[in-house]
Design a protein around this motif. Structure first.
Motif, PDB file in Angstrom:
ATOM      1  N   LEU A  79       0.845  -1.192   0.000  1.00 36.45           N
ATOM      2  CA  LEU A  79       0.000   0.000   0.000  1.00 36.45           C
ATOM      3  C   LEU A  79       0.878   1.239   0.000  1.00 36.45           C
ATOM      4  CD1 LEU A  79      -2.515  -1.064   2.810  1.00 36.45           C
ATOM      5  CD2 LEU A  79      -2.801  -1.300   0.343  1.00 36.45           C
ATOM      6  N   GLU A  96      -2.932   4.980   1.528  1.00 36.86           N
ATOM      7  CA  GLU A  96      -3.729   3.781   1.762  1.00 36.86           C
ATOM      8  C   GLU A  96      -3.304   3.076   3.054  1.00 36.86           C
ATOM      9  OE1 GLU A  96      -4.030   5.081  -2.253  1.00 36.86           O
ATOM     10  OE2 GLU A  96      -2.211   4.402  -1.265  1.00 36.86           O
ATOM     11  N   ALA A  97      -1.984   3.067   3.323  1.00 40.80           N
ATOM     12  CA  ALA A  97      -1.481   2.437   4.549  1.00 40.80           C
ATOM     13  C   ALA A  97      -1.987   3.193   5.775  1.00 40.80           C
ATOM     14  CB  ALA A  97       0.045   2.394   4.532  1.00 40.80           C
ATOM     15  N   PHE A 109      -5.530   2.309   6.328  1.00 43.99           N
ATOM     16  CA  PHE A 109      -5.579   0.947   6.866  1.00 43.99           C
ATOM     17  C   PHE A 109      -5.378   0.954   8.377  1.00 43.99           C
ATOM     18  CE2 PHE A 109      -3.409  -3.007   8.037  1.00 43.99           C
ATOM     19  CZ  PHE A 109      -4.261  -3.969   7.515  1.00 43.99           C
ATOM     20  N   LEU A 110      -4.491   1.842   8.863  1.00 40.90           N
ATOM     21  CA  LEU A 110      -4.181   1.937  10.287  1.00 40.90           C
ATOM     22  C   LEU A 110      -5.058   2.955  11.027  1.00 40.90           C
ATOM     23  CD1 LEU A 110      -0.288   1.941   9.989  1.00 40.90           C
ATOM     24  CD2 LEU A 110      -1.707   0.088  10.903  1.00 40.90           C
ATOM     25  N   SER A 111      -5.950   3.608  10.300  1.00 40.02           N
ATOM     26  CA  SER A 111      -6.792   4.672  10.858  1.00 40.02           C
ATOM     27  C   SER A 111      -5.948   5.836  11.379  1.00 40.02           C
ATOM     28  CB  SER A 111      -7.699   4.140  11.970  1.00 40.02           C
ATOM     29  OG  SER A 111      -8.562   3.157  11.458  1.00 40.02           O
ATOM     30  N   VAL A 162       1.211  -5.120   3.775  1.00 42.20           N
ATOM     31  CA  VAL A 162       0.067  -5.281   4.669  1.00 42.20           C
ATOM     32  C   VAL A 162       0.491  -6.062   5.904  1.00 42.20           C
ATOM     33  CG1 VAL A 162      -2.234  -6.309   4.900  1.00 42.20           C
ATOM     34  CG2 VAL A 162      -1.629  -5.049   2.823  1.00 42.20           C
ATOM     35  N   LYS A 165       0.224  -4.802   9.843  1.00 43.38           N
ATOM     36  CA  LYS A 165      -0.460  -5.578  10.883  1.00 43.38           C
ATOM     37  C   LYS A 165       0.488  -5.863  12.046  1.00 43.38           C
ATOM     38  CE  LYS A 165      -3.757  -7.932   7.867  1.00 43.38           C
ATOM     39  NZ  LYS A 165      -4.139  -9.232   7.294  1.00 43.38           N
TER      40      LYS A 165
END
Length: 93
Positions: free
Chosen positions: A13, A17-18, A21-23, A52, A56
């Motif tokens: 990402l 976008e990353a 993804f992590l808010s 990704v 995580k």
């Protein structure tokens, strides 16, 4: 039979976008990258991308069960800016 690439999740990402993804905001993720406190990233042709799995793993390192859980210190906070030098602060007369 090969998997259809259109249905596979993205493996990498970009910053925007990353961050989503992590808010987080993209700027916060950029600051973590600058200070060395963020998730691992890769440079592909001059572009910064995040796996990704790395996102995580970084988020999981910050998982805690209570406010007293010492594991919460594994993901360091953003680095604070040093205080301004006395010369930079002018006093009003």
């Amino acid at each position: 039979m090969h998997a259809d690439p259109a249905v596979l999740p993205p493996r990498y990402l970009r910053t925007k976008e990353a961050a989503a993804f992590l808010s987080l905001s993209a700027r916060t993720l950029e600051k973590h990258r600058t200070y060395g406190t963020g998730p691992a990233y890769h440079k592909l042709g001059g572009r910064v991308v995040y796996s990704v799995d790395d996102l995580k793993a970084w988020a999981d390192r910050g998982a805690v069960t209570s406010t007293t859980d010492p594991r919460g210190q594994l993901v360091p906070p953003k680095r604070q800016m040093p205080p301004a030098s006395p010369r930079a602060v002018r006093t009003a007369r």
